[in-house]
Scaffold this motif. Structure first.
Motif, short mmCIF file in Angstrom:
data_model
loop_
_atom_site.label_atom_id
_atom_site.label_comp_id
_atom_site.label_asym_id
_atom_site.label_seq_id
_atom_site.Cartn_x
_atom_site.Cartn_y
_atom_site.Cartn_z
N UNK A 1 -18.91 63.35 -28.54
CA UNK A 1 -17.58 63.21 -27.94
C UNK A 1 -16.70 64.42 -28.22
N UNK A 2 -17.32 65.52 -28.64
CA UNK A 2 -16.60 66.78 -28.90
C UNK A 2 -15.43 66.57 -29.85
N UNK A 3 -15.72 65.87 -30.96
CA UNK A 3 -14.69 65.65 -31.95
C UNK A 3 -13.58 64.73 -31.50
N UNK A 4 -13.83 63.94 -30.46
CA UNK A 4 -12.82 63.03 -29.94
C UNK A 4 -12.15 63.50 -28.67
N UNK A 5 -12.38 64.76 -28.28
CA UNK A 5 -11.78 65.25 -27.04
C UNK A 5 -12.23 64.43 -25.83
N UNK A 6 -13.50 64.00 -25.84
CA UNK A 6 -14.03 63.26 -24.72
C UNK A 6 -13.77 61.76 -24.92
N UNK A 7 -12.51 61.45 -25.05
CA UNK A 7 -12.06 60.07 -25.18
C UNK A 7 -10.69 59.99 -24.54
N UNK A 8 -10.10 58.80 -24.55
CA UNK A 8 -8.79 58.65 -23.91
C UNK A 8 -7.64 59.07 -24.82
N UNK A 9 -7.94 59.62 -26.00
CA UNK A 9 -6.90 59.99 -26.95
C UNK A 9 -6.06 61.17 -26.47
N UNK B 1 -0.95 61.55 -34.52
CA UNK B 1 -1.87 60.93 -35.48
C UNK B 1 -3.33 61.17 -35.14
N UNK B 2 -3.59 62.12 -34.23
CA UNK B 2 -4.97 62.40 -33.82
C UNK B 2 -5.58 63.46 -34.72
N UNK B 3 -6.89 63.67 -34.57
CA UNK B 3 -7.57 64.71 -35.34
C UNK B 3 -6.96 66.08 -35.09
N UNK B 4 -6.66 66.36 -33.82
CA UNK B 4 -6.10 67.67 -33.48
C UNK B 4 -4.65 67.79 -33.89
N UNK C 1 -11.73 68.92 -39.66
CA UNK C 1 -12.91 69.77 -39.52
C UNK C 1 -13.50 69.63 -38.12
N UNK C 2 -13.00 68.67 -37.35
CA UNK C 2 -13.56 68.41 -36.03
C UNK C 2 -12.83 69.16 -34.93
N UNK C 3 -11.50 69.22 -35.02
CA UNK C 3 -10.70 69.75 -33.93
C UNK C 3 -9.51 70.52 -34.48
N UNK C 4 -9.02 71.46 -33.67
CA UNK C 4 -7.72 72.05 -33.94
C UNK C 4 -7.00 72.22 -32.61
N UNK C 5 -5.71 72.42 -32.67
CA UNK C 5 -4.91 72.44 -31.45
C UNK C 5 -5.28 73.59 -30.52
N UNK C 6 -5.87 74.66 -31.06
CA UNK C 6 -6.25 75.79 -30.23
C UNK C 6 -7.31 75.40 -29.19
N UNK D 1 -22.77 58.70 -33.41
CA UNK D 1 -21.32 58.51 -33.29
C UNK D 1 -20.67 58.46 -34.67
N UNK D 2 -19.40 58.81 -34.70
CA UNK D 2 -18.55 58.55 -35.85
C UNK D 2 -17.55 57.47 -35.47
N UNK D 3 -16.93 56.86 -36.45
CA UNK D 3 -15.97 55.80 -36.15
C UNK D 3 -14.99 55.66 -37.30
N UNK D 4 -13.79 55.20 -36.95
CA UNK D 4 -12.80 54.88 -37.98
C UNK D 4 -12.43 53.41 -37.95
#
Length: 332
Positions: free
Chosen positions: A224-232, A240-243, A248-253, A296-299
């Motif tokens: 899911x590309x660190x969560x990018x490929x989701x509705x977040x 409150x997102x990873x980015x 370690x998964x995402x940054x705003x850049x 997958x990862x999950x919280x």
């Protein structure tokens, strides 16, 4: 209350043969990289592991350094295993890895025989098990001869501390050579664990062909590309997102306007298929049967449930695949 797994847990899961081996893995596996460490709530991790098993997820993926802090994910999983799943150990596939930094000194990382086998012993102790089903070398070592690292993996199997071995983050050329060394030693490489998603397609440039030729399975992380490929991220970057914070998964850049436009268009296509964006992204990684399992990862429990629903629709038309490629090919 004593945990009793769902009686029909195997009915809804797909299991795929791993390379040329006899081992089958669930099409969706659960990774314990984050949200299972010492900084996280154990009961939440416990609920996720139990629900995953109820849904037919038999494979739980760890590494020596998973946490944070490093090692704590294995320790917590060991507690969950002892409390809930010890009676079902023979139904589980447990994996761990060695190779990233774990302790001070010259033997605390990379691929020497000393590091790899010492790390495995530590992992077994943390989890409270006699063996793991799959033991990986986590990353290539530029300075240690590949024969030494693969020899350590072979020894792990011959000593009874692992049933199978694998590699992770190896290039096509490195994977081919590692496979040939392990075949000569008599311990074939079972599986490769690379990153792979719609936004990260590097394994299509030769690695997948090598794995097919060598009879090696694949389990892909970050589908899911660190969560990018989701509705977040359909409406930007939530605070409150990873980015939205250190990750370690995402940054705003990584989240440009053009990327957000791609995400929204992919989401529209997913809705036409009757899937969430995350569900379509998982199904896409599994298309054509070249990938054995998506990791997958999950919280939270609901994320696991939603991800498993991707298996209800794994088929893509040629028009859908072409539309995805057109969206992904767009530039700024």
């Amino acid at each position: 209350m004593t945990y009793a797994p769902a009686s029909g847990r195997y009915a809804g899961m797909r299991y795929n043969r791993t390379g040329r081996s006899g081992l089958k893995l669930p099409a969706v596996s659960l990774g314990l990289w984050h949200n299972f460490g010492g900084n996280d709530r154990l009961e939440n991790g416990r609920a996720m592991v139990r629900r995953a098993f109820d849904l037919g997820i038999t494979h739980f993926d760890l590494a020596n350094n998973y946490g944070p802090p490093p090692g704590s994910a294995e320790e917590n999983f060991g507690r969950i295993l002892k409390q809930d799943l010890s009676a079902y150990r023979d139904e589980l596939i447990l994996s761990t890895k060695a190779g990233y930094y774990m302790w001070e000194g010259p033997y605390g990382e990379w691929g020497s025989r000393k590091q790899v086998l010492s790390s495995l012993d530590q992992s077994l102790k943390r989890m409270g098990v006699d063996y793991v089903d799959i033991f990986y070398h986590h990353r290539p070592d530029p300075d240690t001869p590949l024969e030494e690292t693969m020899g350590a993996l072979d020894h792990a199997v011959r000593s009874g501390k692992a049933l199978y071995v694998g590699i992770s983050n190896y290039s096509a050329e490195q994977a081919r050579e590692a496979s040939r060394i392990l075949k000569r030693l008599g311990t074939p490489c079972l599986i490769h664990q690379p990153s792979y998603s719609m936004f990260n397609r590097w394994i299509e440039d030769g690695l997948q062909e090598v794995l097919v030729e060598e009879g090696i399975g694949s389990i892909v992380f970050s589908p899911l590309a660190g969560g990018l490929l989701s509705d977040r991220y359909l409406n930007g970057v939530p605070s409150d997102s990873r980015a939205g914070g250190p990750s370690v998964f995402l940054n705003q850049d990584q989240i440009t306007e053009s990327r957000l436009a791609q995400i929204r268009d992919l989401n529209g296509l997913a809705q036409e298929r009757g899937q969430s964006l995350a569900g379509m992204a998982l199904a896409w990684t599994l298309r054509g049967g070249r990938v054995t399992s998506a990791l997958i990862g999950a919280s939270r429990v609901s994320q696991i449930e939603d991800n498993v629903k991707a298996l209800d629709n794994l088929d893509f038309s040629e028009a859908e695949l072409a539309a995805i490629d057109r969206i992904l090919a767009r530039k700024d």
